[in-house]
Design a protein around this motif. Structure first.
Motif, PDB file in Angstrom:
ATOM      1  N   PRO A  10     -24.006 -31.667 -35.837  1.00 26.45           N
ATOM      2  CA  PRO A  10     -24.134 -32.694 -34.796  1.00 26.45           C
ATOM      3  C   PRO A  10     -25.076 -32.251 -33.678  1.00 26.45           C
ATOM      4  CG  PRO A  10     -21.820 -32.236 -35.288  1.00 26.45           C
ATOM      5  CD  PRO A  10     -22.634 -31.176 -35.967  1.00 26.45           C
ATOM      6  N   ILE A  11     -25.932 -33.165 -33.246  1.00 29.01           N
ATOM      7  CA  ILE A  11     -26.834 -32.904 -32.121  1.00 29.01           C
ATOM      8  C   ILE A  11     -26.615 -33.985 -31.073  1.00 29.01           C
ATOM      9  CG2 ILE A  11     -28.581 -31.659 -33.465  1.00 29.01           C
ATOM     10  CD1 ILE A  11     -30.246 -34.282 -33.475  1.00 29.01           C
ATOM     11  N   VAL A  12     -26.894 -33.643 -29.830  1.00 30.68           N
ATOM     12  CA  VAL A  12     -26.751 -34.594 -28.731  1.00 30.68           C
ATOM     13  C   VAL A  12     -28.063 -35.325 -28.503  1.00 30.68           C
ATOM     14  CG1 VAL A  12     -26.242 -34.828 -26.273  1.00 30.68           C
ATOM     15  CG2 VAL A  12     -24.948 -33.209 -27.671  1.00 30.68           C
ATOM     16  N   GLU A  13     -29.165 -34.564 -28.527  1.00 30.93           N
ATOM     17  CA  GLU A  13     -30.477 -35.150 -28.273  1.00 30.93           C
ATOM     18  C   GLU A  13     -31.301 -35.191 -29.545  1.00 30.93           C
ATOM     19  OE1 GLU A  13     -32.589 -33.432 -25.013  1.00 30.93           O
ATOM     20  OE2 GLU A  13     -30.782 -33.255 -23.794  1.00 30.93           O
ATOM     21  N   ASP A  14     -32.027 -36.284 -29.719  1.00 35.87           N
ATOM     22  CA  ASP A  14     -32.914 -36.461 -30.862  1.00 35.87           C
ATOM     23  C   ASP A  14     -34.276 -36.810 -30.285  1.00 35.87           C
ATOM     24  OD1 ASP A  14     -33.833 -36.848 -33.465  1.00 35.87           O
ATOM     25  OD2 ASP A  14     -33.055 -38.879 -33.612  1.00 35.87           O
ATOM     26  N   PRO A  15     -35.307 -36.032 -30.471  1.00 39.52           N
ATOM     27  CA  PRO A  15     -35.408 -34.906 -31.400  1.00 39.52           C
ATOM     28  C   PRO A  15     -34.882 -33.599 -30.811  1.00 39.52           C
ATOM     29  CG  PRO A  15     -37.536 -35.270 -30.383  1.00 39.52           C
ATOM     30  CD  PRO A  15     -36.608 -36.340 -29.842  1.00 39.52           C
ATOM     31  N   ILE A  16     -34.761 -32.586 -31.661  1.00 38.69           N
ATOM     32  CA  ILE A  16     -34.365 -31.245 -31.251  1.00 38.69           C
ATOM     33  C   ILE A  16     -35.429 -30.278 -31.780  1.00 38.69           C
ATOM     34  CG2 ILE A  16     -32.912 -30.935 -33.307  1.00 38.69           C
ATOM     35  CD1 ILE A  16     -31.048 -29.187 -31.533  1.00 38.69           C
ATOM     36  N   ARG A  17     -35.708 -29.239 -31.022  1.00 37.87           N
ATOM     37  CA  ARG A  17     -36.712 -28.261 -31.457  1.00 37.87           C
ATOM     38  C   ARG A  17     -36.142 -27.380 -32.563  1.00 37.87           C
ATOM     39  NH1 ARG A  17     -40.977 -27.520 -27.261  1.00 37.87           N
ATOM     40  NH2 ARG A  17     -40.439 -29.027 -25.676  1.00 37.87           N
ATOM     41  N   LEU A  18     -36.998 -27.022 -33.486  1.00 44.76           N
ATOM     42  CA  LEU A  18     -36.579 -26.237 -34.638  1.00 44.76           C
ATOM     43  C   LEU A  18     -35.904 -24.929 -34.234  1.00 44.76           C
ATOM     44  CD1 LEU A  18     -36.416 -25.737 -37.667  1.00 44.76           C
ATOM     45  CD2 LEU A  18     -38.793 -24.981 -37.608  1.00 44.76           C
ATOM     46  N   ALA A  70     -29.323 -27.122 -43.815  1.00 40.98           N
ATOM     47  CA  ALA A  70     -28.625 -27.843 -42.757  1.00 40.98           C
ATOM     48  C   ALA A  70     -29.498 -29.000 -42.295  1.00 40.98           C
ATOM     49  CB  ALA A  70     -28.312 -26.911 -41.597  1.00 40.98           C
ATOM     50  N   ARG A  71     -28.840 -30.024 -41.726  1.00 42.10           N
ATOM     51  CA  ARG A  71     -29.607 -31.151 -41.184  1.00 42.10           C
ATOM     52  C   ARG A  71     -28.947 -31.627 -39.897  1.00 42.10           C
ATOM     53  NH1 ARG A  71     -28.266 -34.894 -46.045  1.00 42.10           N
ATOM     54  NH2 ARG A  71     -26.019 -34.874 -45.802  1.00 42.10           N
ATOM     55  N   PRO A  72     -29.764 -31.997 -38.931  1.00 42.15           N
ATOM     56  CA  PRO A  72     -29.208 -32.567 -37.694  1.00 42.15           C
ATOM     57  C   PRO A  72     -28.702 -33.987 -37.942  1.00 42.15           C
ATOM     58  CG  PRO A  72     -31.617 -32.491 -37.585  1.00 42.15           C
ATOM     59  CD  PRO A  72     -31.216 -31.853 -38.876  1.00 42.15           C
ATOM     60  N   VAL A  73     -27.569 -34.292 -37.356  1.00 41.65           N
ATOM     61  CA  VAL A  73     -27.013 -35.648 -37.406  1.00 41.65           C
ATOM     62  C   VAL A  73     -26.606 -36.024 -35.991  1.00 41.65           C
ATOM     63  CG1 VAL A  73     -26.243 -35.500 -39.810  1.00 41.65           C
ATOM     64  CG2 VAL A  73     -24.683 -34.850 -37.976  1.00 41.65           C
ATOM     65  N   HIS A  74     -26.626 -37.301 -35.692  1.00 44.19           N
ATOM     66  CA  HIS A  74     -26.226 -37.750 -34.361  1.00 44.19           C
ATOM     67  C   HIS A  74     -24.761 -37.442 -34.146  1.00 44.19           C
ATOM     68  CE1 HIS A  74     -29.949 -39.694 -33.285  1.00 44.19           C
ATOM     69  NE2 HIS A  74     -29.994 -40.223 -34.494  1.00 44.19           N
ATOM     70  N   GLY A  75     -24.455 -36.780 -33.022  1.00 36.95           N
ATOM     71  CA  GLY A  75     -23.079 -36.454 -32.667  1.00 36.95           C
ATOM     72  C   GLY A  75     -22.350 -37.688 -32.194  1.00 36.95           C
TER      73      GLY A  75
END
Length: 76
Positions: A10-18, A70-75
């Protein structure tokens, strides 16, 4: 041979730096380790080699390091 399952992170901000994502996902222990992985050309994003720590990831991008994915997903 089957591929490793993809871990949703889960990520809070989209986009996120690698570089940030590598640490968040547990693929790198700290920022210097993330830089080392990138410089050693051990990181792929969506199946392509990536060497830029500041590369922007969006939800759904798949990051692979070694046998881990792994993959970022909206939190929530």
């Amino acid at each position: 041979m089957s591929r490793a399952p993809i871990q949703d992170v889960p990520i809070v901000e989209d986009p996120i730096r690698l570089g940030q994502f590598l640490k968040l996902a547990g693929l790198a222990e700290h920022g210097a380790h993330a830089r080392e992985l990138l410089e050693a050309e051990e990181v792929q994003v969506n199946g392509r080699l990536e060497t830029r720590r500041g590369a922007q990831l969006r939800a759904g991008d798949v990051v692979a390091v070694g046998g881990q994915r792994a993959r970022p997903v909206h939190g929530t």
